[in-house]
Design a protein around this motif. Structure first.
Motif: not given
Length: 642
Positions: A200, A202, A299, A302, A309
């Motif tokens: 993940l 961001d 996620w 978002r 994150l």
């Protein structure tokens, strides 16, 4: 957050994304083609837009008018940089990484060069496709499409003389599946394990990994069963491979959810080699969600909406074990060729630790247009052994009648001692499959089918008509098996008469008592075919009428002793993509006649005997299962067959 998101995909992943959108209060818009007009993802979305093709960027972006973002799911356009550019031009957010990451990691050749320059170990390979380059890479080698994934078009080449044919087939599959026939050569690593790391990231330079998934159980490079975490890695290696994956993501400024795939040596589990990066959500993401407690789709949304994150690497804790099985529309008894049909009966499992991601529904038509994956059954438990046991029990409660699936095969794989012990590699299924014996219809199944027809009056008004005088058994022919019914007594084939009783427990549920043994079954009849479901297995039983029996007997007399059927039939429903011979050509047994493609898989149809070929199909023709595609007749100098 977004107010409206268009889901540019179909099937179970579209349903999966829609579920998270609606949980977050975001309006979900689906797209569909004519083949998917009645699909479950269309019904579950808040609204839906018809398009001509899921691969049309123009159509997808046009359908997103009024939406804030497009979620591409996986497959189709999910890793297409042109879609990301089109979204930007249209003022719609692409729920995925930036163009740079898509372009670098979407090209396997460029990706390997990029990460190698960053110090990440890679497998020896070449982007030059010629004999000299292949010799430098070394045999055995792997031919891989540069674009796309899922193992489609990947071909193992053991010898130099097999390279040319492998390149032709791989290019055709790559062009059809990804619109790009660029290939690369890669050294084949013997007995490797396929381990991937979920990421993940961001837009604020935060990158974390969520542990790894073991994806070594594959058939023809297509994943079948995945789990998290891997039973191979220790904590030190887990941290090391996770950091390497994060370095790959940082090198391209990655944003969103992504996966870095590695080959890890079973004999040296601390060594790993970069294979590729999937710049999208993976099919197997549920196992990571179950062991981390995170919703990856949430996620993705978002991060795409510009939020940072809030999860740090120290917050990621892997709890318990999760394992996933992919349910495919394929026939294990016919070399796993894609199957088609209508879902007449559907039971999907529930229970503690069980999750099902599916787009199945009763009445759904399964065709040959799209990928054969129907659903995913996932199990979580505090430990690996319990997770496997839960998954096996869930598959035993899975019933899909009307189309052939691999559910029974999945149960057999889970029962294998090496699988249960975690002794895995990407070649295990290829070694295991020849040793497996799939169930064939048993006495209980054919008796239940016969009694079911008898129960609705087919016995009295059967093809043999009424009989006067003393009661006589009503005879049913189920394939090659004969069942005789007289009152509560049945006889199967040449066996002894036994007492049987069939009790209906619902529209499609029966309990058969046969010889004192009770069998709970699912059962449905459509025309001459009765489907019987039993503990994850499904049997298609075809009843023969008296007319059909006579026709078969006549055909046997006409054919005489000729050993080979002159008619060549399609082994699966699909599209003829190439024809290698012409009508009137002389062919020999085993020679390739034509190639049929279905659900992104190719199958070569070969001549069953020597003779003269007459074709009945052309390229682009649609064919059904068992459709006659060619006829082989004897050479003129052989005389007329008896």
């Amino acid at each position: 957050m977004f107010r409206t998101v268009l889901v540019a995909n179909r099937g179970e992943i579209a349903c999966r994304v829609i579920a998270t959108l609606q949980r977050l209060g975001i309006r979900a818009v689906a797209v569909y083609t004519d083949a998917d007009r009645d699909a479950l993802h269309v019904a579950r979305a808040d609204s839906a837009v018809r398009i001509d093709s899921y691969l049309s960027i123009e159509a997808v972006v046009a359908a997103a008018q009024g939406a804030d973002a497009i979620h591409p799911g996986y497959g189709f356009l999910s890793e297409n940089a042109d879609l990301a550019r089109a979204c930007e031009a249209a003022g719609v957010v692409f729920v995925g990484p930036g163009v740079k990451a898509l372009e670098v990691m979407g090209d396997k050749i460029r990706a390997k060069e990029h990460v190698s320059a960053a110090g990440v170990p890679v497998i020896p390979g070449s982007s030059s496709i010629d004999a000299a380059s292949a010799d430098r890479v070394g045999y055995p080698l792997l031919v891989k499409p540069s674009a796309g994934g899922g193992g489609k078009g990947m071909t193992v080449v053991e010898r130099a003389e097999d390279l040319a044919d492998a390149l032709v087939g791989a290019r055709r599959v790559a062009a059809a599946a990804f619109g790009d026939d660029t290939l690369l050569l890669e050294r084949l690593v013997r007995s490797p394990r396929h381990i991937e790391v979920q990421l993940l990231a961001d837009g604020f330079e935060h990158v974390i990994h969520l542990g790894e998934r073991e994806c070594s159980l594959q058939r023809r490079h297509q994943k079948v069963i995945e789990e998290a975490p891997s039973p191979l890695l220790d904590e030190v290696t887990r941290q090391s491979i996770g950091e390497a994956a994060c370095d790959v993501a940082r090198s391209v400024g990655y944003v969103g959810a992504g996966t870095v795939e590695f080959l890890v040596s079973d004999e040296a589990p601390t060594e790993f080699f970069f294979m590729e990066m999937n710049t999208r959500l993976q099919v197997e993401h549920p196992v990571t969600e179950l062991v981390t407690g995170l919703d990856l789709v949430e996620w993705q949304l978002r991060v795409a909406a510009g939020q940072p994150l809030t999860v740090r690497q120290s917050d990621v804790v892997l709890t318990g074990h999760a394992i996933e099985a992919r349910v495919y529309a394929e026939d294990p008894l016919r070399e796993f060729l894609p199957s088609a049909g209508t879902v007449h009966v559907l039971d999907e499992p529930t229970g503690e630790g069980i999750r099902v991601d599916s787009a199945l529904q009763e009445g759904l038509e399964i065709g040959s247009t799209y990928d054969p994956m129907l659903a995913k059954v996932i199990a979580w438990a505090p430990d690996r052994a319990t997770a496997i046991a839960r998954l096996d029990a869930a598959l035993a409660r899975t019933t899909i009648l009307g189309v052939r699936t691999n559910v029974e095969f999945l149960r057999q794989v889970l029962a294998d001692p090496d699988v249960r012990a975690g002794r895995l590699d990407t070649g295990l299924l290829a070694r295991l499959i020849p040793t497996l014996t799939l169930r064939t219809p048993e006495d209980a199944h054919v008796v239940a089918a016969a009694l079911s027809r008898h129960d609705v009056g087919e016995g009295a008004w059967g093809s043999d008509g009424w009989r006067l005088g003393e009661p006589r058994p009503i005879r049913y022919e189920v394939g090659d098996v004969e069942v005789s019914v007289l009152g509560s007594t049945v006889t199967v084939g040449d066996g002894e008469p036994v007492t049987a009783r069939l009790e209906r427990r619902g529209p499609d549920a029966v309990v058969l008592e046969l010889g004192g043994v009770v069998h709970p079954l699912r059962l449905v009849t459509h025309g001459p075919v009765t489907w019987v479901g039993d503990q994850g297995s499904a049997f298609e039983l075809r009843f023969r009428t008296r007319v059909e029996r006579l026709a078969d007997e006549l055909a046997a007399l006409t054919r005489g002793t000729r050993p080979v059927d002159p008619q060549v039939r399609s082994p699966m429903p699909g599209t003829v993509v190439s024809v290698e011979v012409g009508t009137g050509d002389s062919v020999v047994a085993g020679q390739i006649l034509l190639t049929i493609e279905a659900m992104k898989m190719e199958h070569r149809v070969v001549a069953p005997s020597d003779g003269i070929v007459t074709l009945t199909v052309r390229p682009t023709d649609q064919v059904a299962l068992d459709h006659v595609v060619a006829t082989i007749t004897g050479h003129p100098d052989e005389g007329t067959p008896a």
